[in-house]
Design a protein around this motif. Structure first.
Motif, short mmCIF file in Angstrom:
data_model
loop_
_atom_site.label_atom_id
_atom_site.label_comp_id
_atom_site.label_asym_id
_atom_site.label_seq_id
_atom_site.Cartn_x
_atom_site.Cartn_y
_atom_site.Cartn_z
N UNK A 1 0.84 -1.20 0.00
CA UNK A 1 0.00 0.00 0.00
C UNK A 1 0.87 1.24 0.00
N UNK A 2 0.60 2.15 -0.94
CA UNK A 2 1.36 3.39 -1.04
C UNK A 2 0.66 4.51 -0.26
N UNK A 3 1.46 5.48 0.13
CA UNK A 3 0.89 6.71 0.67
C UNK A 3 0.28 7.54 -0.45
N UNK A 4 -0.67 8.39 -0.10
CA UNK A 4 -1.28 9.26 -1.11
C UNK A 4 -0.23 10.21 -1.69
N UNK A 5 -0.40 10.52 -2.97
CA UNK A 5 0.55 11.42 -3.65
C UNK A 5 0.03 12.87 -3.61
N UNK A 6 0.97 13.80 -3.70
CA UNK A 6 0.60 15.22 -3.76
C UNK A 6 1.41 15.90 -4.86
N UNK A 7 0.88 16.98 -5.41
CA UNK A 7 1.58 17.72 -6.46
C UNK A 7 2.74 18.52 -5.85
N UNK A 8 3.73 18.82 -6.69
CA UNK A 8 4.87 19.62 -6.25
C UNK A 8 4.49 21.09 -6.21
N UNK A 9 5.12 21.86 -5.33
CA UNK A 9 4.75 23.27 -5.20
C UNK A 9 5.40 24.15 -6.28
N UNK A 10 4.73 25.28 -6.57
CA UNK A 10 5.27 26.35 -7.41
C UNK A 10 5.64 25.91 -8.81
N UNK A 11 4.97 24.88 -9.34
CA UNK A 11 5.29 24.43 -10.68
C UNK A 11 4.77 25.44 -11.71
N UNK A 12 5.58 25.80 -12.69
CA UNK A 12 5.15 26.78 -13.70
C UNK A 12 3.84 26.36 -14.38
N UNK A 13 2.95 27.31 -14.55
CA UNK A 13 1.68 27.05 -15.23
C UNK A 13 0.62 26.41 -14.36
N UNK A 14 0.94 26.08 -13.09
CA UNK A 14 -0.02 25.38 -12.23
C UNK A 14 -0.85 26.34 -11.41
N UNK A 15 -0.42 27.62 -11.32
CA UNK A 15 -1.13 28.58 -10.48
C UNK A 15 -0.69 28.53 -9.03
N UNK A 16 0.38 27.81 -8.72
CA UNK A 16 0.87 27.67 -7.34
C UNK A 16 1.81 28.83 -7.02
N UNK A 17 1.54 29.50 -5.87
CA UNK A 17 2.36 30.62 -5.43
C UNK A 17 2.46 30.61 -3.90
N UNK A 18 3.49 31.28 -3.39
CA UNK A 18 3.61 31.47 -1.94
C UNK A 18 2.56 32.47 -1.47
#
Length: 469
Positions: free
Chosen positions: A169-186
């Motif tokens: 059984x794997x742990x749940x995955x999460x997206x990486x932060x601040x990826x270009x084009x993803x809308x992720x910001x501090x």
């Protein structure tokens, strides 16, 4: 610093990104950036994602990339979806994390949808499952319940796979932060964007690492893991379990024959360890508890000698156990059940001799005296002849004491005298082996050794009167 078998990217920012988020490279996820509300996540199952490939995919604005946790991790994050009630309780969430030792966090908008990720950097790696349990129970203790679409923790408390069937059984995955084009910001504390560069992100990350209270977190990790056990550890201390086991055995008492020694041992052990008794007090305790247990009068075949057996087990318990809380006092050199029995037999023989001598019933003939003592002291002829000095006419005499002609007895022997049945108290029952006309098994020649019996041929025999019979 994590060590990698695969080479890291040449870009320092890429190397730092892989050092933090690339420690576990299996079962990564990838998605599209065309629809911010539905990235169409897919799991990459065929191969592990190498560090340089991870950095390249992070830089690609046309796709999204995410990772999972291994057995250890140096960070955690909380995912709060857009529209969740918990967006208005960020201060409560941070306060709850502080109780676990996580003092500083990083707030990042996860995507264009408006959800946020609250990162919890750690200065060193900890057990992933323990961290997952700690986050879950630490938040729930503050009234913050984990729920999908509202508040989720990464790593999650995963179930165990059936490894014997090849399942994992794997742990749940999460997206990486601040990826270009993803809308992720501090974000700042007012949820306002402050930048999307990795330089600022890693600077804040390092500052948060140095601010965590790892001593408090270590204690929280242990407590969190214990709280999540499906079969909780026993709350009782082993000593308390020992006490409960003894009480259960003693309270039920006798249920069949052959249980006397076992029960007396348990009573003596309990009295010595938990009641802190010794000497005569312990012996009296063993006897008092024994005679009041259920089934004593129905099943116990040692009722006539319960006092003696209680003293024997009290002495044994006093040598083997010690009161709870005191330094160990076990006298291993004295632990000899045969010695206990020998001392008890000698005490009974002495007591029988003195009682018969006092009443004038002690026979002069060796054979008759042996028969008397076997019956009175409740011992075999073999045992009796081991201790000739205690009763044989040529080796035993009454020691004068004061003006009278009484024998000197120890306390144990006096107790044995009192415990012996007197002829006036009960009816006499002739022992089968010594009934008139019924010789002992094997004949008297086997019962009494040639050098120890009286009469003709006996070197130690009682002197015969002149002229014979």
């Amino acid at each position: 610093m994590y060590l990698f078998s695969e080479p890291l990217p040449s870009d320092p920012l890429g190397a730092k990104l892989c050092q933090i988020f690339g420690t576990y490279r299996w079962e990564t996820i990838e998605g599209d950036t065309h629809d911010a509300t539905s990235p169409n996540w897919r799991t990459v199952k065929n191969f592990p994602l190498r560090p340089r490939s991870l950095w390249l995919r992070w830089q690609d604005a046309a796709q999204l990339v995410g990772v999972r946790f291994g057995t250890t991790t140096a960070y955690a994050l909380l995912d709060i979806d857009a529209g969740s009630d918990y967006l208005r309780r960020l201060d409560d969430i941070k306060a709850a994390l502080e109780t676990l030792g996580i003092v500083r966090t990083l707030l990042v908008r996860s995507s264009w949808s408006g959800g946020v990720h609250l990162y919890c950097p750690l200065p060193k790696a900890v057990n992933t499952f323990e961290l997952a349990c700690t986050l879950k129970h630490g938040l729930e203790a503050q009234g913050l319940t984990l729920a999908e679409g509202q508040l989720e923790a990464f790593p999650n408390v995963k179930s165990y796979g059936r490894w014997w069937l090849g399942e994992f059984t794997e742990y749940n995955a999460h997206r990486l932060p601040l990826q270009p084009g993803s809308g992720s910001v501090l974000l700042d504390e007012h949820l306002q964007p402050t930048g999307a560069g990795l330089e600022r992100f890693f600077w804040a990350w390092q500052f948060a690492e140095q601010s965590q209270d790892m001593d408090l977190l270590a204690a929280a990790l242990k407590h969190g893991r214990d709280c999540d056990r499906k079969r909780p550890k026993l709350k009782h201390h082993p000593i308390e379990l020992w006490r409960l086991d003894l009480e259960a055995e003693i309270s039920e008492g006798w249920t069949a024959n052959g249980q006397t020694n076992s029960l007396l041992k348990s009573i003596a052990c309990y009295g010595r360890v938990f009641e802190r008794l010794a000497g005569d007090e312990l012996a009296e305790y063993v006897e008092r508890i024994a005679v009041t247990r259920p089934g004593f009068f129905q099943w116990c075949r040692h009722q006539h000698q319960i006092s003696r057996k209680a003293r024997t087990w009290a002495r044994a318990a006093e040598r083997y156990y010690w009161p709870l809380g005191e330094a160990p006092q076990r006298d291993k050199s004295a632990l000899n059940l045969n010695q206990e029995r020998a001392e008890d037999a000698q005490a009974r023989i002495r007591a029988a001799v003195v009682q018969l001598a006092k009443t004038g019933q002690l026979a002069e003939c060796v054979k008759q005296r042996a028969i008397q003592l076997c019956k009175q002291a409740r011992c075999s002829a073999k045992t009796l002849y081991k201790y000739l000095s205690l009763w044989h006419p040529e080796q035993w005499c009454v020691t004068p004491h004061g003006e009278g002609d009484t024998a000197q007895l120890s306390a144990a022997e006096e107790a044995s005298v009192r415990s012996l049945d007197t002829p006036s108290a009960k009816g006499l029952h002739t022992l089968e082996n010594f009934m008139k006309g019924v010789p002992p098994e094997g004949g008297y020649s086997e019962t009494f050794s040639p050098g120890e019996r009286g009469g003709a041929g006996g070197e130690r025999g009682f002197p015969q009167p002149a002229g014979g019979a």
